[in-house]
Design a protein around this motif. Sequence first.
Motif, PDB file in Angstrom:
ATOM      1  N   ALA A  20      87.075 -42.131 -22.529  1.00 29.02           N
ATOM      2  CA  ALA A  20      86.627 -40.748 -22.726  1.00 29.02           C
ATOM      3  C   ALA A  20      87.777 -39.854 -23.153  1.00 29.02           C
ATOM      4  O   ALA A  20      87.626 -39.006 -24.037  1.00 29.02           O
ATOM      5  CB  ALA A  20      85.999 -40.219 -21.440  1.00 29.02           C
ATOM      6  N   THR A  21      88.940 -40.054 -22.565  1.00 32.41           N
ATOM      7  CA  THR A  21      90.111 -39.263 -22.939  1.00 32.41           C
ATOM      8  C   THR A  21      90.530 -39.559 -24.368  1.00 32.41           C
ATOM      9  O   THR A  21      90.802 -38.654 -25.148  1.00 32.41           O
ATOM     10  CB  THR A  21      91.282 -39.559 -21.974  1.00 32.41           C
ATOM     11  N   ARG A  22      90.569 -40.812 -24.725  1.00 31.05           N
ATOM     12  CA  ARG A  22      90.974 -41.179 -26.088  1.00 31.05           C
ATOM     13  C   ARG A  22      89.977 -40.702 -27.129  1.00 31.05           C
ATOM     14  O   ARG A  22      90.349 -40.421 -28.256  1.00 31.05           O
ATOM     15  CB  ARG A  22      91.173 -42.687 -26.186  1.00 31.05           C
ATOM     16  N   ALA A  23      88.702 -40.616 -26.774  1.00 34.23           N
ATOM     17  CA  ALA A  23      87.703 -40.140 -27.717  1.00 34.23           C
ATOM     18  C   ALA A  23      87.946 -38.675 -28.064  1.00 34.23           C
ATOM     19  O   ALA A  23      87.600 -38.230 -29.142  1.00 34.23           O
ATOM     20  CB  ALA A  23      86.299 -40.317 -27.135  1.00 34.23           C
ATOM     21  N   ARG A  24      88.572 -37.939 -27.165  1.00 36.79           N
ATOM     22  CA  ARG A  24      88.889 -36.527 -27.410  1.00 36.79           C
ATOM     23  C   ARG A  24      90.199 -36.353 -28.160  1.00 36.79           C
ATOM     24  O   ARG A  24      90.487 -35.269 -28.648  1.00 36.79           O
ATOM     25  CB  ARG A  24      88.984 -35.786 -26.077  1.00 36.79           C
ATOM     26  N   GLU A  25      91.022 -37.390 -28.236  1.00 42.24           N
ATOM     27  CA  GLU A  25      92.333 -37.269 -28.874  1.00 42.24           C
ATOM     28  C   GLU A  25      92.230 -37.228 -30.390  1.00 42.24           C
ATOM     29  O   GLU A  25      91.570 -38.059 -30.995  1.00 42.24           O
ATOM     30  CB  GLU A  25      93.224 -38.460 -28.518  1.00 42.24           C
ATOM     31  N   LEU A  68      94.179 -32.486 -28.877  1.00 43.60           N
ATOM     32  CA  LEU A  68      92.877 -32.885 -28.363  1.00 43.60           C
ATOM     33  C   LEU A  68      91.766 -32.061 -28.995  1.00 43.60           C
ATOM     34  O   LEU A  68      91.972 -30.906 -29.375  1.00 43.60           O
ATOM     35  CB  LEU A  68      92.831 -32.668 -26.848  1.00 43.60           C
ATOM     36  N   ARG A  69      90.582 -32.659 -29.067  1.00 44.15           N
ATOM     37  CA  ARG A  69      89.383 -31.914 -29.472  1.00 44.15           C
ATOM     38  C   ARG A  69      88.936 -31.098 -28.273  1.00 44.15           C
ATOM     39  O   ARG A  69      88.832 -31.610 -27.171  1.00 44.15           O
ATOM     40  CB  ARG A  69      88.254 -32.865 -29.837  1.00 44.15           C
ATOM     41  N   ASP A  70      88.661 -29.842 -28.530  1.00 46.00           N
ATOM     42  CA  ASP A  70      88.151 -28.968 -27.476  1.00 46.00           C
ATOM     43  C   ASP A  70      87.036 -28.153 -28.105  1.00 46.00           C
ATOM     44  O   ASP A  70      87.272 -27.086 -28.657  1.00 46.00           O
ATOM     45  CB  ASP A  70      89.260 -28.078 -26.941  1.00 46.00           C
ATOM     46  N   ARG A  75      93.237 -28.464 -29.384  1.00 48.41           N
ATOM     47  CA  ARG A  75      94.014 -27.943 -28.264  1.00 48.41           C
ATOM     48  C   ARG A  75      95.253 -28.804 -28.105  1.00 48.41           C
ATOM     49  O   ARG A  75      95.205 -30.009 -28.331  1.00 48.41           O
ATOM     50  CB  ARG A  75      93.167 -27.992 -26.988  1.00 48.41           C
TER      51      ARG A  75
END
Length: 110
Positions: A20-25, A68-70, A75
């Motif tokens: 989940a964290t990497r998907a936002r990177e 990151l995607r925010d 972000r």
Amino acid sequence: MGLFVALAALVSIAALIIAATRAREVCVLSVRDGKLAVTRGGLPGYVLEALGDVVRRGRVERATIRVLRDGDRARVDASGLDAQILQQTRNVIGIYPLAKLLAAPRLRAR
């Protein structure tokens, strides 16, 4: 047997959190000995050049920068940067819409 099941569940949860964290990177950058390099993902060349200028002017020796995607924006999360350099890094990333950061040709290393 119960310990094995608990351990397997813990490993599965950790893998989900990492995924989940990497998907936002968008990307992860590292600064080592004052040089900026892309660790994961990528950014357009002009953004990497601007960030490289910030790192050089700030005389940053060692840091990790995560973009990151925010929502519909990018972000910045970083370690190893003082407040002024972190703000300059955020200013560089904040100039560009997330879609532009994701759609532009990517350079993997600098």
